[in-house]
Design a protein around this motif. Structure first.
Motif, PDB file in Angstrom:
ATOM      1  N   ALA A  36       0.844  -1.204   0.000  1.00 51.58           N
ATOM      2  CA  ALA A  36       0.000   0.000   0.000  1.00 51.58           C
ATOM      3  C   ALA A  36       0.875   1.249   0.000  1.00 51.58           C
ATOM      4  O   ALA A  36       1.859   1.310   0.740  1.00 51.58           O
ATOM      5  CB  ALA A  36      -0.916   0.005   1.219  1.00 51.58           C
ATOM      6  N   ASP A  40      -2.073   5.875   1.714  1.00 51.18           N
ATOM      7  CA  ASP A  40      -3.272   5.117   2.100  1.00 51.18           C
ATOM      8  C   ASP A  40      -3.350   4.892   3.614  1.00 51.18           C
ATOM      9  O   ASP A  40      -4.330   4.340   4.097  1.00 51.18           O
ATOM     10  CB  ASP A  40      -3.300   3.758   1.399  1.00 51.18           C
ATOM     11  N   THR A 271      -6.437   0.664  -1.922  1.00 51.83           N
ATOM     12  CA  THR A 271      -5.855  -0.543  -1.320  1.00 51.83           C
ATOM     13  C   THR A 271      -6.896  -1.272  -0.477  1.00 51.83           C
ATOM     14  O   THR A 271      -6.991  -2.508  -0.518  1.00 51.83           O
ATOM     15  CB  THR A 271      -4.637  -0.179  -0.438  1.00 51.83           C
ATOM     16  N   TYR A 275      -8.009  -5.062  -0.835  1.00 48.76           N
ATOM     17  CA  TYR A 275      -7.854  -5.938   0.333  1.00 48.76           C
ATOM     18  C   TYR A 275      -9.175  -6.623   0.658  1.00 48.76           C
ATOM     19  O   TYR A 275      -9.231  -7.844   0.849  1.00 48.76           O
ATOM     20  CB  TYR A 275      -7.362  -5.083   1.504  1.00 48.76           C
TER      21      TYR A 275
END
Lengths: 307, 307
Positions: A36, A40, A271, A275
Protein backbone atom coordinates in the motif's frame (compact mmCIF):
# COMPACT_ATOMS: atom_id res chain seq x y z
CA UNK A 1 4.37 -26.52 9.32
CA UNK A 2 2.23 -28.65 7.09
CA UNK A 3 -0.80 -26.40 7.11
CA UNK A 4 -1.61 -22.83 6.05
CA UNK A 5 1.77 -22.48 4.39
CA UNK A 6 1.81 -18.72 4.14
CA UNK A 7 5.55 -18.32 4.76
CA UNK A 8 6.28 -20.75 1.92
CA UNK A 9 3.86 -18.95 -0.37
CA UNK A 10 5.37 -15.58 0.43
CA UNK A 11 8.81 -17.01 -0.24
CA UNK A 12 7.61 -18.38 -3.58
CA UNK A 13 6.11 -15.03 -4.50
CA UNK A 14 9.29 -13.23 -3.53
CA UNK A 15 11.37 -15.70 -5.53
CA UNK A 16 9.14 -15.26 -8.54
CA UNK A 17 9.39 -11.49 -8.30
CA UNK A 18 13.15 -11.65 -7.89
CA UNK A 19 13.48 -13.85 -10.95
CA UNK A 20 11.30 -11.55 -13.05
CA UNK A 21 8.61 -14.17 -13.56
CA UNK A 22 5.00 -13.41 -12.81
CA UNK A 23 3.95 -14.34 -9.30
CA UNK A 24 2.49 -17.87 -9.27
CA UNK A 25 -0.82 -16.72 -7.75
CA UNK A 26 -2.88 -13.56 -7.28
CA UNK A 27 -1.88 -11.42 -4.33
CA UNK A 28 -3.11 -12.41 -0.90
CA UNK A 29 -4.69 -9.80 1.37
CA UNK A 30 -1.42 -9.56 3.31
CA UNK A 31 0.56 -8.99 0.15
CA UNK A 32 -1.87 -6.30 -1.01
CA UNK A 33 -1.52 -4.40 2.24
CA UNK A 34 2.27 -4.78 2.23
CA UNK A 35 2.55 -2.69 -0.93
CA UNK A 36 0.00 0.00 0.00
CA UNK A 37 1.31 3.50 -0.77
CA UNK A 38 2.12 5.68 2.24
CA UNK A 39 -0.81 7.94 1.37
CA UNK A 40 -3.27 5.12 2.10
CA UNK A 41 -2.30 5.10 5.78
CA UNK A 42 -3.83 7.43 8.35
CA UNK A 43 -1.97 8.31 11.55
CA UNK A 44 -3.83 7.72 14.81
CA UNK A 45 -3.74 10.77 17.10
CA UNK A 46 -2.09 10.21 20.52
CA UNK A 47 -5.31 11.44 22.12
CA UNK A 48 -7.10 8.50 20.51
CA UNK A 49 -4.74 5.88 21.96
CA UNK A 50 -5.14 4.28 25.35
CA UNK A 51 -2.04 2.49 26.64
CA UNK A 52 -2.82 -0.20 29.19
CA UNK A 53 -0.03 -1.88 31.16
CA UNK A 54 -0.95 -4.93 33.20
CA UNK A 55 1.18 -6.94 35.62
CA UNK A 56 3.82 -9.18 34.01
CA UNK A 57 2.73 -12.66 32.95
CA UNK A 58 3.77 -16.00 34.46
CA UNK A 59 7.08 -15.89 32.62
CA UNK A 60 7.76 -12.34 33.79
CA UNK A 61 7.24 -10.72 30.40
CA UNK A 62 5.70 -7.26 30.31
CA UNK A 63 2.18 -6.98 28.97
CA UNK A 64 0.94 -3.89 27.15
CA UNK A 65 -2.39 -3.50 25.42
CA UNK A 66 -3.08 -0.55 23.13
CA UNK A 67 -6.64 0.56 22.41
CA UNK A 68 -7.75 2.98 19.70
CA UNK A 69 -10.74 5.11 20.71
CA UNK A 70 -13.59 5.21 18.26
CA UNK A 71 -13.97 8.09 15.82
CA UNK A 72 -16.48 10.87 16.33
CA UNK A 73 -19.43 11.10 16.27
CA UNK A 74 -19.75 7.60 17.75
CA UNK A 75 -20.14 7.04 21.51
CA UNK A 76 -19.13 10.58 22.44
CA UNK A 77 -20.20 10.66 26.12
CA UNK A 78 -18.34 7.45 26.88
CA UNK A 79 -15.22 8.37 24.93
CA UNK A 80 -15.08 11.63 26.87
CA UNK A 81 -15.44 9.67 30.10
CA UNK A 82 -12.71 7.22 29.15
CA UNK A 83 -10.33 10.10 28.48
CA UNK A 84 -11.27 11.67 31.83
CA UNK A 85 -10.83 8.38 33.71
CA UNK A 86 -7.42 7.88 32.09
CA UNK A 87 -6.39 11.46 32.93
CA UNK A 88 -7.41 10.83 36.56
CA UNK A 89 -5.29 7.64 36.53
CA UNK A 90 -8.46 6.02 37.81
CA UNK A 91 -7.70 2.53 36.50
CA UNK A 92 -4.27 2.32 38.17
CA UNK A 93 -4.53 -0.42 40.77
CA UNK A 94 -7.76 -1.87 39.37
CA UNK A 95 -7.79 -5.25 37.64
CA UNK A 96 -9.04 -7.59 34.94
CA UNK A 97 -11.81 -9.42 36.77
CA UNK A 98 -13.64 -11.45 34.19
CA UNK A 99 -12.52 -13.61 31.25
CA UNK A 100 -15.30 -15.61 29.64
CA UNK A 101 -14.33 -17.99 26.87
CA UNK A 102 -15.48 -17.06 23.37
CA UNK A 103 -16.90 -13.82 24.72
CA UNK A 104 -15.12 -11.04 26.62
CA UNK A 105 -12.30 -10.03 28.96
CA UNK A 106 -13.44 -7.27 31.31
CA UNK A 107 -11.66 -4.87 33.64
CA UNK A 108 -12.42 -2.20 36.19
CA UNK A 109 -12.78 -1.83 39.94
CA UNK A 110 -13.54 -5.25 41.44
CA UNK A 111 -14.81 -3.68 44.66
CA UNK A 112 -17.32 -1.55 42.76
CA UNK A 113 -16.70 1.06 45.47
CA UNK A 114 -13.86 3.16 44.09
CA UNK A 115 -15.13 6.73 43.75
CA UNK A 116 -15.35 7.96 40.17
CA UNK A 117 -13.79 11.26 39.15
CA UNK A 118 -16.15 14.18 38.96
CA UNK A 119 -17.48 15.51 35.70
CA UNK A 120 -18.30 12.26 33.93
CA UNK A 121 -20.88 12.74 31.21
CA UNK A 122 -24.28 11.12 31.51
CA UNK A 123 -25.07 8.79 28.64
CA UNK A 124 -28.30 7.14 27.59
CA UNK A 125 -29.73 4.60 25.23
CA UNK A 126 -29.96 7.35 22.61
CA UNK A 127 -26.19 7.45 22.37
CA UNK A 128 -25.83 3.83 21.18
CA UNK A 129 -26.40 4.98 17.61
CA UNK A 130 -25.74 8.14 15.62
CA UNK A 131 -27.43 9.70 12.62
CA UNK A 132 -25.68 8.75 9.38
CA UNK A 133 -26.27 12.29 8.13
CA UNK A 134 -23.76 13.49 10.75
CA UNK A 135 -20.85 11.65 9.09
CA UNK A 136 -18.18 13.37 7.05
CA UNK A 137 -18.65 13.04 3.30
CA UNK A 138 -16.16 10.81 1.55
CA UNK A 139 -15.19 8.89 4.68
CA UNK A 140 -17.92 6.27 4.43
CA UNK A 141 -17.25 3.09 2.41
CA UNK A 142 -19.94 0.50 1.71
CA UNK A 143 -19.44 -2.72 3.67
CA UNK A 144 -20.57 -6.28 3.03
CA UNK A 145 -24.03 -7.81 3.31
CA UNK A 146 -24.92 -8.65 6.87
CA UNK A 147 -27.46 -10.85 8.65
CA UNK A 148 -27.85 -8.42 11.56
CA UNK A 149 -28.11 -4.96 10.02
CA UNK A 150 -29.92 -3.73 6.89
CA UNK A 151 -26.65 -2.13 5.72
CA UNK A 152 -23.02 -1.92 6.77
CA UNK A 153 -20.22 0.47 6.08
CA UNK A 154 -16.78 1.42 7.29
CA UNK A 155 -16.37 4.93 8.61
CA UNK A 156 -12.82 6.14 9.11
CA UNK A 157 -11.87 2.47 9.50
CA UNK A 158 -14.66 1.55 11.95
CA UNK A 159 -17.11 -1.29 11.18
CA UNK A 160 -20.65 0.05 11.33
CA UNK A 161 -24.14 -1.39 11.06
CA UNK A 162 -26.82 0.93 9.73
CA UNK A 163 -30.41 1.30 8.67
CA UNK A 164 -29.24 2.38 5.23
CA UNK A 165 -26.25 3.68 3.33
CA UNK A 166 -27.08 7.35 3.35
CA UNK A 167 -29.56 7.97 6.12
CA UNK A 168 -30.98 6.65 9.35
CA UNK A 169 -29.30 5.29 12.44
CA UNK A 170 -25.80 3.82 12.43
CA UNK A 171 -23.90 2.03 15.20
CA UNK A 172 -20.50 0.38 15.61
CA UNK A 173 -20.56 -3.43 15.65
CA UNK A 174 -19.13 -6.03 18.01
CA UNK A 175 -16.23 -7.61 16.15
CA UNK A 176 -13.25 -9.41 17.67
CA UNK A 177 -11.13 -6.93 19.64
CA UNK A 178 -13.79 -4.23 19.96
CA UNK A 179 -13.92 -2.54 23.36
CA UNK A 180 -17.25 -1.82 25.04
CA UNK A 181 -18.73 -0.30 28.16
CA UNK A 182 -20.00 -2.66 30.84
CA UNK A 183 -23.30 -1.60 32.30
CA UNK A 184 -26.03 -2.68 34.70
CA UNK A 185 -29.51 -3.71 33.56
CA UNK A 186 -30.52 -0.11 32.97
CA UNK A 187 -29.16 1.04 29.58
CA UNK A 188 -28.21 4.39 31.15
CA UNK A 189 -25.83 3.00 33.75
CA UNK A 190 -22.49 2.48 32.01
CA UNK A 191 -19.94 5.25 32.58
CA UNK A 192 -16.91 3.80 30.82
CA UNK A 193 -15.10 2.83 34.03
CA UNK A 194 -15.91 -0.83 33.42
CA UNK A 195 -14.64 -1.92 30.00
CA UNK A 196 -14.46 -5.21 28.10
CA UNK A 197 -12.82 -6.46 24.94
CA UNK A 198 -14.37 -9.07 22.66
CA UNK A 199 -12.19 -12.23 22.57
CA UNK A 200 -14.43 -14.60 20.60
CA UNK A 201 -16.88 -14.91 17.77
CA UNK A 202 -18.53 -11.55 17.16
CA UNK A 203 -21.36 -11.19 19.74
CA UNK A 204 -23.46 -9.10 17.42
CA UNK A 205 -26.53 -9.40 19.63
CA UNK A 206 -24.82 -6.80 21.83
CA UNK A 207 -24.90 -4.20 19.03
CA UNK A 208 -27.01 -1.18 20.05
CA UNK A 209 -27.38 -2.72 23.49
CA UNK A 210 -23.97 -1.67 24.78
CA UNK A 211 -21.72 1.22 23.83
CA UNK A 212 -18.54 0.52 21.90
CA UNK A 213 -15.73 2.96 22.54
CA UNK A 214 -12.76 1.50 20.72
CA UNK A 215 -10.77 -1.56 19.72
CA UNK A 216 -7.59 -3.29 20.76
CA UNK A 217 -4.94 -2.65 18.11
CA UNK A 218 -1.99 -4.25 19.87
CA UNK A 219 -1.59 -6.85 22.60
CA UNK A 220 -5.02 -8.49 22.36
CA UNK A 221 -3.23 -11.78 23.15
CA UNK A 222 -2.60 -10.47 26.67
CA UNK A 223 -6.37 -10.52 27.15
CA UNK A 224 -7.43 -13.46 24.98
CA UNK A 225 -4.91 -15.91 26.43
CA UNK A 226 -5.72 -15.19 30.09
CA UNK A 227 -7.08 -18.07 32.16
CA UNK A 228 -10.86 -18.21 32.02
CA UNK A 229 -12.75 -17.36 35.19
CA UNK A 230 -14.72 -20.19 36.73
CA UNK A 231 -17.63 -18.26 38.23
CA UNK A 232 -20.73 -17.38 36.24
CA UNK A 233 -19.97 -15.13 33.25
CA UNK A 234 -16.27 -15.92 33.62
CA UNK A 235 -15.63 -13.82 36.73
CA UNK A 236 -12.58 -14.97 38.66
CA UNK A 237 -13.33 -16.95 41.77
CA UNK A 238 -10.48 -15.64 43.91
CA UNK A 239 -9.03 -12.16 44.19
CA UNK A 240 -5.52 -13.43 43.47
CA UNK A 241 -6.63 -14.66 40.06
CA UNK A 242 -7.35 -11.13 38.93
CA UNK A 243 -4.77 -9.49 36.73
CA UNK A 244 -3.52 -6.22 38.17
CA UNK A 245 -3.68 -3.13 35.99
CA UNK A 246 -0.52 -1.14 36.58
CA UNK A 247 -1.66 1.91 34.66
CA UNK A 248 -3.82 3.12 31.81
CA UNK A 249 -2.84 6.34 30.07
CA UNK A 250 -3.80 8.28 27.01
CA UNK A 251 -0.73 8.19 24.78
CA UNK A 252 -0.92 11.99 24.68
CA UNK A 253 -0.07 12.06 28.38
CA UNK A 254 3.14 10.09 27.87
CA UNK A 255 6.42 11.85 27.06
CA UNK A 256 6.58 12.29 23.29
CA UNK A 257 9.46 9.86 23.02
CA UNK A 258 7.41 7.14 24.70
CA UNK A 259 4.23 7.59 22.68
CA UNK A 260 3.54 4.60 20.46
CA UNK A 261 2.63 5.56 16.91
CA UNK A 262 0.16 3.65 14.78
CA UNK A 263 -1.66 4.19 11.54
CA UNK A 264 -4.61 2.44 9.99
CA UNK A 265 -5.31 1.62 6.37
CA UNK A 266 -7.82 4.15 5.09
CA UNK A 267 -11.08 2.39 4.33
CA UNK A 268 -11.62 5.00 1.63
CA UNK A 269 -8.45 3.94 -0.21
CA UNK A 270 -8.03 1.83 -3.34
CA UNK A 271 -5.86 -0.54 -1.32
CA UNK A 272 -8.72 -1.16 1.09
CA UNK A 273 -11.04 -2.02 -1.80
CA UNK A 274 -8.50 -4.52 -3.14
CA UNK A 275 -7.85 -5.94 0.33
CA UNK A 276 -11.55 -6.42 1.08
CA UNK A 277 -12.14 -8.06 -2.29
CA UNK A 278 -9.20 -10.41 -1.75
CA UNK A 279 -10.46 -11.34 1.74
CA UNK A 280 -13.80 -12.30 0.23
CA UNK A 281 -12.26 -14.16 -2.71
CA UNK A 282 -9.08 -15.80 -1.52
CA UNK A 283 -7.06 -16.70 -4.58
CA UNK A 284 -3.75 -17.53 -2.95
CA UNK A 285 -2.55 -21.03 -3.73
CA UNK A 286 -3.90 -22.65 -0.58
CA UNK A 287 -7.51 -21.94 -1.46
CA UNK A 288 -9.39 -24.17 -3.85
CA UNK A 289 -12.80 -22.52 -3.47
CA UNK A 290 -13.04 -18.79 -2.70
CA UNK A 291 -15.91 -17.96 -0.36
CA UNK A 292 -17.25 -15.12 -2.50
CA UNK A 293 -18.05 -13.15 0.65
CA UNK A 294 -16.61 -11.95 3.93
CA UNK A 295 -18.70 -10.83 6.85
CA UNK A 296 -17.92 -7.41 8.29
CA UNK A 297 -15.98 -8.93 11.20
CA UNK A 298 -13.83 -10.94 8.81
CA UNK A 299 -12.59 -7.68 7.30
CA UNK A 300 -10.26 -6.52 10.06
CA UNK A 301 -8.79 -3.12 9.29
CA UNK A 302 -5.01 -3.33 8.86
CA UNK A 303 -3.11 -1.43 11.54
CA UNK A 304 0.62 -0.86 11.51
CA UNK A 305 2.97 0.25 14.20
CA UNK A 306 5.29 3.02 13.16
CA UNK A 307 7.46 2.87 16.24
CA UNK B 1 -20.36 -7.70 38.61
CA UNK B 2 -21.86 -4.59 37.14
CA UNK B 3 -22.27 -5.93 33.63
CA UNK B 4 -24.17 -8.76 31.97
CA UNK B 5 -26.02 -9.50 35.16
CA UNK B 6 -27.20 -12.97 34.27
CA UNK B 7 -26.89 -14.42 37.81
CA UNK B 8 -29.07 -11.61 39.14
CA UNK B 9 -31.61 -12.12 36.40
CA UNK B 10 -31.76 -15.85 37.01
CA UNK B 11 -32.22 -15.18 40.72
CA UNK B 12 -35.05 -12.77 39.94
CA UNK B 13 -36.71 -15.31 37.69
CA UNK B 14 -36.37 -18.02 40.33
CA UNK B 15 -37.77 -15.71 42.99
CA UNK B 16 -40.71 -14.82 40.77
CA UNK B 17 -41.41 -18.48 40.10
CA UNK B 18 -41.15 -19.34 43.78
CA UNK B 19 -43.58 -16.58 44.70
CA UNK B 20 -46.08 -17.69 42.10
CA UNK B 21 -45.79 -14.45 40.14
CA UNK B 22 -45.12 -14.50 36.43
CA UNK B 23 -41.44 -14.26 35.56
CA UNK B 24 -40.47 -10.61 35.01
CA UNK B 25 -39.14 -11.28 31.50
CA UNK B 26 -39.37 -13.86 28.73
CA UNK B 27 -37.09 -16.84 29.10
CA UNK B 28 -33.48 -16.47 28.10
CA UNK B 29 -31.84 -19.09 25.85
CA UNK B 30 -30.16 -20.60 28.91
CA UNK B 31 -33.44 -20.84 30.76
CA UNK B 32 -35.14 -22.46 27.78
CA UNK B 33 -32.47 -25.15 27.55
CA UNK B 34 -32.55 -25.73 31.32
CA UNK B 35 -36.14 -26.95 31.14
CA UNK B 36 -35.82 -29.07 27.97
CA UNK B 37 -37.47 -32.48 28.38
CA UNK B 38 -35.14 -35.47 28.54
CA UNK B 39 -36.41 -36.65 25.17
CA UNK B 40 -34.90 -33.58 23.48
CA UNK B 41 -31.37 -34.71 24.35
CA UNK B 42 -29.39 -37.16 22.21
CA UNK B 43 -26.59 -39.25 23.72
CA UNK B 44 -23.22 -39.05 21.99
CA UNK B 45 -21.77 -42.49 21.26
CA UNK B 46 -18.39 -43.24 22.91
CA UNK B 47 -17.01 -43.99 19.47
CA UNK B 48 -17.75 -40.38 18.51
CA UNK B 49 -15.80 -38.88 21.41
CA UNK B 50 -12.12 -38.15 21.35
CA UNK B 51 -10.54 -37.57 24.77
CA UNK B 52 -7.37 -35.49 24.64
CA UNK B 53 -5.16 -35.10 27.71
CA UNK B 54 -2.40 -32.53 27.54
CA UNK B 55 0.36 -31.81 30.04
CA UNK B 56 -0.74 -29.95 33.20
CA UNK B 57 -0.87 -26.15 33.03
CA UNK B 58 1.40 -23.67 34.83
CA UNK B 59 -0.55 -24.14 38.07
CA UNK B 60 -0.34 -27.92 37.81
CA UNK B 61 -3.99 -28.45 36.99
CA UNK B 62 -4.88 -31.28 34.61
CA UNK B 63 -6.10 -30.33 31.18
CA UNK B 64 -8.58 -32.46 29.26
CA UNK B 65 -10.21 -31.57 25.96
CA UNK B 66 -13.14 -33.59 24.61
CA UNK B 67 -13.96 -33.57 20.91
CA UNK B 68 -17.14 -34.87 19.30
CA UNK B 69 -16.57 -36.38 15.85
CA UNK B 70 -18.84 -35.14 13.10
CA UNK B 71 -21.91 -37.13 12.07
CA UNK B 72 -22.00 -39.24 8.93
CA UNK B 73 -21.98 -38.71 6.02
CA UNK B 74 -19.67 -35.71 6.54
CA UNK B 75 -15.90 -36.05 6.22
CA UNK B 76 -15.93 -39.84 6.27
CA UNK B 77 -12.34 -40.58 5.15
CA UNK B 78 -10.86 -38.21 7.74
CA UNK B 79 -13.11 -39.36 10.57
CA UNK B 80 -12.06 -42.95 9.85
CA UNK B 81 -8.43 -41.83 9.92
CA UNK B 82 -8.85 -39.97 13.19
CA UNK B 83 -10.31 -43.09 14.79
CA UNK B 84 -7.43 -45.17 13.42
CA UNK B 85 -4.81 -42.67 14.61
CA UNK B 86 -6.39 -42.65 18.08
CA UNK B 87 -6.51 -46.46 18.17
CA UNK B 88 -2.82 -46.54 17.25
CA UNK B 89 -2.12 -44.06 20.09
CA UNK B 90 -0.35 -42.08 17.42
CA UNK B 91 -0.79 -38.68 19.06
CA UNK B 92 0.73 -39.74 22.38
CA UNK B 93 3.95 -37.80 22.75
CA UNK B 94 3.09 -35.27 20.04
CA UNK B 95 2.26 -31.65 20.88
CA UNK B 96 0.28 -28.48 20.32
CA UNK B 97 2.62 -26.55 18.08
CA UNK B 98 0.71 -23.55 16.86
CA UNK B 99 -1.63 -21.06 18.55
CA UNK B 100 -2.58 -18.10 16.39
CA UNK B 101 -4.71 -15.42 18.00
CA UNK B 102 -8.29 -15.13 16.74
CA UNK B 103 -7.72 -18.14 14.52
CA UNK B 104 -6.64 -21.66 15.49
CA UNK B 105 -4.76 -23.89 17.92
CA UNK B 106 -3.11 -26.78 16.07
CA UNK B 107 -1.55 -30.04 17.15
CA UNK B 108 0.30 -33.00 15.67
CA UNK B 109 3.84 -34.20 15.14
CA UNK B 110 6.17 -31.19 15.24
CA UNK B 111 8.95 -33.15 13.55
CA UNK B 112 6.70 -34.07 10.60
CA UNK B 113 8.64 -37.35 10.51
CA UNK B 114 6.66 -39.65 12.75
CA UNK B 115 5.49 -42.59 10.64
CA UNK B 116 1.74 -42.79 10.20
CA UNK B 117 -0.15 -46.00 10.90
CA UNK B 118 -0.96 -48.11 7.89
CA UNK B 119 -4.39 -48.19 6.34
CA UNK B 120 -5.25 -44.50 6.40
CA UNK B 121 -7.89 -43.62 3.85
CA UNK B 122 -7.06 -41.35 0.95
CA UNK B 123 -9.22 -38.24 0.84
CA UNK B 124 -9.68 -35.64 -1.83
CA UNK B 125 -11.27 -32.30 -2.55
CA UNK B 126 -14.49 -34.18 -3.39
CA UNK B 127 -14.89 -35.15 0.24
CA UNK B 128 -15.16 -31.56 1.51
CA UNK B 129 -18.90 -31.61 0.75
CA UNK B 130 -21.64 -34.23 0.66
CA UNK B 131 -24.85 -34.52 -1.31
CA UNK B 132 -27.81 -33.25 0.70
CA UNK B 133 -29.87 -36.09 -0.71
CA UNK B 134 -27.74 -38.50 1.34
CA UNK B 135 -29.01 -37.07 4.65
CA UNK B 136 -31.53 -38.84 6.87
CA UNK B 137 -35.05 -37.49 6.56
CA UNK B 138 -36.30 -35.57 9.58
CA UNK B 139 -32.84 -34.80 10.92
CA UNK B 140 -32.32 -31.60 8.95
CA UNK B 141 -33.52 -28.28 10.44
CA UNK B 142 -33.42 -25.02 8.50
CA UNK B 143 -30.76 -22.62 9.75
CA UNK B 144 -30.43 -18.85 9.56
CA UNK B 145 -29.65 -16.62 6.61
CA UNK B 146 -25.96 -16.51 5.86
CA UNK B 147 -23.57 -14.28 3.93
CA UNK B 148 -21.35 -17.17 2.87
CA UNK B 149 -23.69 -19.96 1.77
CA UNK B 150 -26.95 -19.87 -0.20
CA UNK B 151 -28.61 -21.89 2.58
CA UNK B 152 -27.80 -23.25 6.01
CA UNK B 153 -29.19 -26.02 8.15
CA UNK B 154 -28.38 -28.06 11.21
CA UNK B 155 -28.00 -31.79 10.70
CA UNK B 156 -27.96 -33.91 13.82
CA UNK B 157 -26.69 -30.81 15.64
CA UNK B 158 -23.99 -29.88 13.12
CA UNK B 159 -23.94 -26.43 11.48
CA UNK B 160 -23.97 -26.84 7.71
CA UNK B 161 -23.74 -24.55 4.71
CA UNK B 162 -25.48 -25.72 1.56
CA UNK B 163 -26.46 -24.91 -1.99
CA UNK B 164 -30.10 -25.34 -1.05
CA UNK B 165 -32.39 -26.84 1.57
CA UNK B 166 -33.24 -30.09 -0.14
CA UNK B 167 -30.60 -30.72 -2.76
CA UNK B 168 -27.11 -29.95 -3.89
CA UNK B 169 -23.83 -29.87 -2.01
CA UNK B 170 -23.62 -29.35 1.75
CA UNK B 171 -20.59 -28.83 3.99
CA UNK B 172 -19.92 -28.24 7.69
CA UNK B 173 -18.94 -24.68 8.57
CA UNK B 174 -16.07 -23.20 10.55
CA UNK B 175 -17.59 -21.96 13.81
CA UNK B 176 -15.79 -21.41 17.10
CA UNK B 177 -14.60 -24.75 18.49
CA UNK B 178 -14.85 -26.69 15.25
CA UNK B 179 -11.96 -29.09 14.60
CA UNK B 180 -10.37 -29.34 11.17
CA UNK B 181 -7.68 -31.20 9.29
CA UNK B 182 -4.46 -29.34 8.57
CA UNK B 183 -3.15 -29.86 5.09
CA UNK B 184 -0.47 -28.79 2.65
CA UNK B 185 -1.16 -26.66 -0.42
CA UNK B 186 -2.58 -29.63 -2.29
CA UNK B 187 -6.20 -30.21 -1.20
CA UNK B 188 -5.55 -33.95 -1.16
CA UNK B 189 -2.80 -33.92 1.44
CA UNK B 190 -4.49 -33.82 4.85
CA UNK B 191 -4.73 -37.20 6.60
CA UNK B 192 -6.20 -36.15 9.95
CA UNK B 193 -2.93 -36.50 11.87
CA UNK B 194 -2.58 -32.72 12.01
CA UNK B 195 -5.67 -31.15 13.59
CA UNK B 196 -6.69 -27.65 14.64
CA UNK B 197 -9.50 -26.10 16.63
CA UNK B 198 -11.00 -22.70 15.83
CA UNK B 199 -10.38 -20.26 18.72
CA UNK B 200 -11.61 -16.99 17.20
CA UNK B 201 -14.18 -15.38 14.98
CA UNK B 202 -15.54 -17.96 12.56
CA UNK B 203 -13.01 -18.24 9.66
CA UNK B 204 -15.71 -19.09 7.17
CA UNK B 205 -13.35 -18.61 4.21
CA UNK B 206 -11.94 -22.02 5.17
CA UNK B 207 -15.30 -23.73 4.50
CA UNK B 208 -14.98 -26.28 1.66
CA UNK B 209 -11.24 -25.63 1.62
CA UNK B 210 -10.39 -27.77 4.63
CA UNK B 211 -12.11 -30.79 6.10
CA UNK B 212 -13.95 -30.44 9.41
CA UNK B 213 -14.04 -33.58 11.50
CA UNK B 214 -15.58 -32.49 14.78
CA UNK B 215 -15.86 -29.89 17.49
CA UNK B 216 -14.56 -29.31 20.98
CA UNK B 217 -17.40 -29.90 23.44
CA UNK B 218 -15.42 -29.57 26.67
CA UNK B 219 -12.14 -27.94 27.64
CA UNK B 220 -11.82 -25.48 24.74
CA UNK B 221 -10.31 -23.05 27.27
CA UNK B 222 -7.26 -25.31 27.48
CA UNK B 223 -6.63 -24.44 23.83
CA UNK B 224 -7.97 -20.89 23.58
CA UNK B 225 -6.03 -19.60 26.60
CA UNK B 226 -2.65 -20.98 25.56
CA UNK B 227 0.12 -18.47 24.92
CA UNK B 228 0.16 -17.37 21.30
CA UNK B 229 3.09 -18.48 19.18
CA UNK B 230 5.39 -15.74 17.95
CA UNK B 231 6.49 -17.20 14.62
CA UNK B 232 4.48 -16.75 11.43
CA UNK B 233 0.99 -18.29 11.68
CA UNK B 234 1.38 -18.58 15.44
CA UNK B 235 3.86 -21.46 15.47
CA UNK B 236 5.87 -21.63 18.67
CA UNK B 237 9.40 -20.37 18.37
CA UNK B 238 11.04 -22.84 20.74
CA UNK B 239 10.38 -26.53 21.28
CA UNK B 240 9.84 -26.05 25.00
CA UNK B 241 6.89 -23.74 24.32
CA UNK B 242 4.97 -26.60 22.75
CA UNK B 243 2.31 -28.21 24.91
CA UNK B 244 2.85 -31.94 25.26
CA UNK B 245 -0.02 -34.26 24.39
CA UNK B 246 -0.09 -37.06 26.91
CA UNK B 247 -2.65 -39.14 25.10
CA UNK B 248 -5.62 -39.01 22.77
CA UNK B 249 -8.16 -41.84 22.97
CA UNK B 250 -11.55 -42.65 21.61
CA UNK B 251 -13.82 -42.76 24.65
CA UNK B 252 -14.83 -46.23 23.52
CA UNK B 253 -11.32 -47.45 24.23
CA UNK B 254 -11.45 -46.28 27.86
CA UNK B 255 -12.83 -48.53 30.60
CA UNK B 256 -16.58 -48.03 30.72
CA UNK B 257 -16.38 -46.42 34.14
CA UNK B 258 -13.99 -43.78 32.79
CA UNK B 259 -15.90 -42.91 29.65
CA UNK B 260 -17.28 -39.38 29.79
CA UNK B 261 -20.91 -39.17 28.73
CA UNK B 262 -22.41 -36.24 26.88
CA UNK B 263 -25.60 -35.48 25.06
CA UNK B 264 -26.54 -32.70 22.66
CA UNK B 265 -29.81 -30.87 22.28
CA UNK B 266 -31.58 -32.29 19.26
CA UNK B 267 -31.74 -29.65 16.56
CA UNK B 268 -34.99 -31.27 15.42
CA UNK B 269 -36.63 -30.60 18.81
CA UNK B 270 -39.15 -27.94 19.81
CA UNK B 271 -36.69 -26.77 22.46
CA UNK B 272 -34.10 -26.09 19.79
CA UNK B 273 -36.58 -23.98 17.83
CA UNK B 274 -37.36 -21.93 20.94
CA UNK B 275 -33.68 -21.65 21.84
CA UNK B 276 -32.68 -20.47 18.36
CA UNK B 277 -35.52 -17.93 18.28
CA UNK B 278 -34.52 -16.61 21.71
CA UNK B 279 -30.86 -16.30 20.65
CA UNK B 280 -31.95 -14.19 17.69
CA UNK B 281 -34.40 -12.10 19.71
CA UNK B 282 -32.98 -11.65 23.17
CA UNK B 283 -35.82 -10.53 25.42
CA UNK B 284 -34.16 -11.00 28.80
CA UNK B 285 -34.09 -7.81 30.85
CA UNK B 286 -30.56 -6.76 29.88
CA UNK B 287 -31.43 -6.30 26.22
CA UNK B 288 -33.10 -3.15 25.03
CA UNK B 289 -33.00 -3.95 21.32
CA UNK B 290 -33.19 -7.57 20.13
CA UNK B 291 -31.02 -8.23 17.09
CA UNK B 292 -33.74 -10.00 15.13
CA UNK B 293 -31.15 -12.44 13.79
CA UNK B 294 -28.33 -14.76 14.81
CA UNK B 295 -25.69 -16.01 12.43
CA UNK B 296 -25.16 -19.76 12.29
CA UNK B 297 -22.06 -19.56 14.49
CA UNK B 298 -23.97 -17.61 17.14
CA UNK B 299 -26.29 -20.59 17.55
CA UNK B 300 -24.01 -22.96 19.45
CA UNK B 301 -25.66 -26.30 20.03
CA UNK B 302 -26.18 -26.92 23.75
CA UNK B 303 -24.13 -29.85 25.05
CA UNK B 304 -24.47 -31.30 28.52
CA UNK B 305 -22.23 -33.61 30.46
CA UNK B 306 -24.03 -36.52 32.02
CA UNK B 307 -21.11 -37.68 34.11
Amino acid sequence: MTAFLLPLLLAQAAAAQASGRAAPHPQSPTEIVAVAPATDWVAIAPDDLLVMDVAPGPAGASRRIVIQLIAAPFARPWVANVRRLAAAHWWDGTSINRVQDNYVAQWGDATEKKPLPSGLAAASERDYAIDTAALAAGERTVGPADVYAPATFFYRSWPVGAEGQGQGAAWPVHCYGMVGVGRDVSPNTGTGAELYAVIGHAPRHLDRNIALVGRVIEGIEHLSSLPRGTLGLGFYDRAEQRVAIVRIRLASELPTSEQPRFSYLSTSSATWARYAAARANRQDAFFIRPAGAADICNLPVPIRRLR
